[in-house]
Motif scaffolding. Structure first.
Motif, mmCIF file in Angstrom:
data_model
loop_
_atom_site.group_PDB
_atom_site.id
_atom_site.type_symbol
_atom_site.label_atom_id
_atom_site.label_comp_id
_atom_site.label_asym_id
_atom_site.label_seq_id
_atom_site.Cartn_x
_atom_site.Cartn_y
_atom_site.Cartn_z
ATOM 1 N N PHE A 52 0.810 -1.211 0.000
ATOM 2 C CA PHE A 52 0.000 0.000 0.000
ATOM 3 C C PHE A 52 0.849 1.269 0.000
ATOM 4 N N SER A 53 2.133 1.124 -0.291
ATOM 5 C CA SER A 53 3.011 2.286 -0.448
ATOM 6 C C SER A 53 3.255 2.604 -1.916
ATOM 7 N N PHE A 54 2.755 1.751 -2.814
ATOM 8 C CA PHE A 54 2.865 2.029 -4.240
ATOM 9 C C PHE A 54 1.851 3.105 -4.630
ATOM 10 N N PHE A 55 2.298 4.086 -5.368
ATOM 11 C CA PHE A 55 1.399 5.142 -5.837
ATOM 12 C C PHE A 55 0.289 4.548 -6.687
ATOM 13 N N THR A 56 0.626 3.529 -7.459
ATOM 14 C CA THR A 56 -0.375 2.871 -8.299
ATOM 15 C C THR A 56 -1.515 2.305 -7.458
ATOM 16 N N ILE A 57 -1.182 1.615 -6.389
ATOM 17 C CA ILE A 57 -2.209 1.014 -5.542
ATOM 18 C C ILE A 57 -3.038 2.094 -4.855
ATOM 19 N N LEU A 58 -2.386 3.097 -4.314
ATOM 20 C CA LEU A 58 -3.102 4.166 -3.625
ATOM 21 C C LEU A 58 -4.022 4.926 -4.569
ATOM 22 N N SER A 59 -3.540 5.222 -5.775
ATOM 23 C CA SER A 59 -4.361 5.970 -6.720
ATOM 24 C C SER A 59 -5.532 5.125 -7.208
ATOM 25 N N ASN A 60 -5.321 3.827 -7.387
ATOM 26 C CA ASN A 60 -6.407 2.962 -7.833
ATOM 27 C C ASN A 60 -7.458 2.757 -6.745
ATOM 28 N N VAL A 61 -7.012 2.535 -5.517
ATOM 29 C CA VAL A 61 -7.961 2.358 -4.415
ATOM 30 C C VAL A 61 -8.805 3.620 -4.243
ATOM 31 N N SER A 62 -8.147 4.775 -4.245
ATOM 32 C CA SER A 62 -8.880 6.029 -4.078
ATOM 33 C C SER A 62 -9.823 6.288 -5.250
ATOM 34 N N SER A 63 -9.408 5.936 -6.458
ATOM 35 C CA SER A 63 -10.280 6.160 -7.615
ATOM 36 C C SER A 63 -11.505 5.248 -7.556
ATOM 37 N N ALA A 64 -11.334 4.013 -7.111
ATOM 38 C CA ALA A 64 -12.478 3.109 -6.976
ATOM 39 C C ALA A 64 -13.493 3.674 -5.986
ATOM 40 N N ILE A 65 -13.010 4.206 -4.874
ATOM 41 C CA ILE A 65 -13.898 4.787 -3.863
ATOM 42 C C ILE A 65 -14.636 5.993 -4.426
ATOM 43 N N VAL A 66 -13.904 6.876 -5.100
ATOM 44 C CA VAL A 66 -14.508 8.111 -5.616
ATOM 45 C C VAL A 66 -15.490 7.814 -6.747
ATOM 46 N N LEU A 67 -15.145 6.886 -7.641
ATOM 47 C CA LEU A 67 -16.061 6.535 -8.721
ATOM 48 C C LEU A 67 -17.366 5.966 -8.175
ATOM 49 N N ALA A 68 -17.259 5.095 -7.177
ATOM 50 C CA ALA A 68 -18.465 4.527 -6.561
ATOM 51 C C ALA A 68 -19.267 5.622 -5.867
ATOM 52 N N LEU A 97 -12.836 13.826 -7.757
ATOM 53 C CA LEU A 97 -12.688 13.315 -9.117
ATOM 54 C C LEU A 97 -11.495 13.956 -9.819
ATOM 55 N N ALA A 98 -11.288 15.252 -9.609
ATOM 56 C CA ALA A 98 -10.134 15.929 -10.209
ATOM 57 C C ALA A 98 -8.831 15.315 -9.694
ATOM 58 N N CYS A 99 -8.797 15.005 -8.398
ATOM 59 C CA CYS A 99 -7.592 14.410 -7.802
ATOM 60 C C CYS A 99 -7.321 13.022 -8.378
ATOM 61 N N VAL A 100 -8.302 12.128 -8.273
ATOM 62 C CA VAL A 100 -8.044 10.746 -8.698
ATOM 63 C C VAL A 100 -7.854 10.652 -10.206
ATOM 64 N N SER A 101 -8.519 11.520 -10.961
ATOM 65 C CA SER A 101 -8.310 11.519 -12.412
ATOM 66 C C SER A 101 -6.869 11.868 -12.733
ATOM 67 N N THR A 102 -6.346 12.890 -12.064
ATOM 68 C CA THR A 102 -4.952 13.287 -12.282
ATOM 69 C C THR A 102 -4.004 12.164 -11.899
ATOM 70 N N TYR A 103 -4.212 11.577 -10.736
ATOM 71 C CA TYR A 103 -3.310 10.518 -10.265
ATOM 72 C C TYR A 103 -3.323 9.309 -11.203
ATOM 73 N N MET A 104 -4.513 8.936 -11.660
ATOM 74 C CA MET A 104 -4.609 7.756 -12.519
ATOM 75 C C MET A 104 -4.015 8.016 -13.903
ATOM 76 N N ILE A 105 -4.266 9.196 -14.441
ATOM 77 C CA ILE A 105 -3.695 9.526 -15.749
ATOM 78 C C ILE A 105 -2.175 9.537 -15.674
#
Length: 255
Positions: A52-68, A97-105
């Motif tokens: 859970f220290s990978f940026f990929t994992i953190l950004s994906n987990v947060s994006s799943a929460i925000v999308l839901a 959404l602006a945050c997680v969109s940026t992180y995921m992109i």
């Protein structure tokens, strides 16, 4: 099309399905990573924290929460009686959404330009999960910026809110790295990505180059995400009842 009730419902389903797909991908990879640590007798606690220290994992987990969250909001408060007065997404959802969109992109850009060529040990990575976390998820979040309904026009100050988490994450990574024993190699350090490892980059000067580059990429992507949202949110928005959103409905998170 993106301003019709049909599209709002359809895109909410896309958001919810994507959230579920991302959650499944994270869980699948976590099972392999943590299960491997248990089977090999490695430090499970450190392995979990590392995961859970990978940026990929953190950004994906947060994006799943925000999308839901965004999907549930539309179904429970964005439609039905009084929906004609709810013309845009709430500020909290818009900023999230602006945050997680940026992180995921940025995750998609960094992985596919810097990390895709790095060969990973067989049996430690779930291939389909890897593609969802680094390709499918970022692609859907990019489309969400361009096609998501009820877009609120945020102020330029939102960019400052977007960059807070990456700054904190980099600081956390660089402080924790030399204090963590790698549970796989037993080296006296652990970093989630080689471009943040001073032992790989010939010192912190090499790391600094990557940090500055990625910081610039995050700022540019955040600027683009907020800019697209401002452009879309400032346009007249037909609600379910056919009323029109005025540009003054934009959230004043900075000018």
């Amino acid at each position: 099309m993106t301003r019709t009730p049909w599209w709002e419902q359809t895109w909410s389903i896309v958001r919810l399905l994507t959230a579920g797909l991302i959650a499944a991908a994270v869980i699948a990879q976590a099972q392999v990573t943590i299960g491997g640590a248990i089977d090999d007798g490695r430090d499970v606690g450190t392995t979990i924290v590392n995961f859970f220290s990978f940026f990929t994992i953190l950004s994906n987990v947060s994006s799943a929460i925000v999308l839901a969250w965004a999907a549930v909001w539309l179904w429970t408060r964005g439609t039905g009686p009084g929906a004609d007065r709810i013309r845009v997404e709430p500020t909290a959802i818009a900023v999230a959404l602006a945050c997680v969109s940026t992180y995921m992109i940025v995750t998609g850009i960094v992985y596919n330009t810097l990390l895709r060529h790095i060969e990973l040990p067989q049996g430690t990575t779930v291939p389909w999960s890897n593609e969802i976390l680094h390709v499918v998820g970022p692609a859907v979040l990019l489309l969400d910026v361009l096609l998501g309904p009820r877009r609120r026009a945020l102020g330029w100050g939102t960019i400052g809110a977007v960059v807070v988490f990456p700054i904190v994450w980099v600081g956390y990574t660089l402080v924790r790295g030399p204090l963590t024993v790698n549970p796989v190699t037993n080296a006296g350090w652990w970093y989630p990505y080689p471009f943040l490892d001073p032992n790989v980059q010939d010192g912190y000067a090499g790391v600094a180059v990557y940090v500055v580059g990625i910081a610039a990429a995050i700022a540019i992507v955040a600027w683009a995400v907020v800019g697209v949202g401002r452009r879309r949110g400032a346009q007249p928005t037909g609600s379910i009842a056919g009323s029109v959103q005025e540009p003054s409905a934009s959230a004043p998170l900075g000018r």
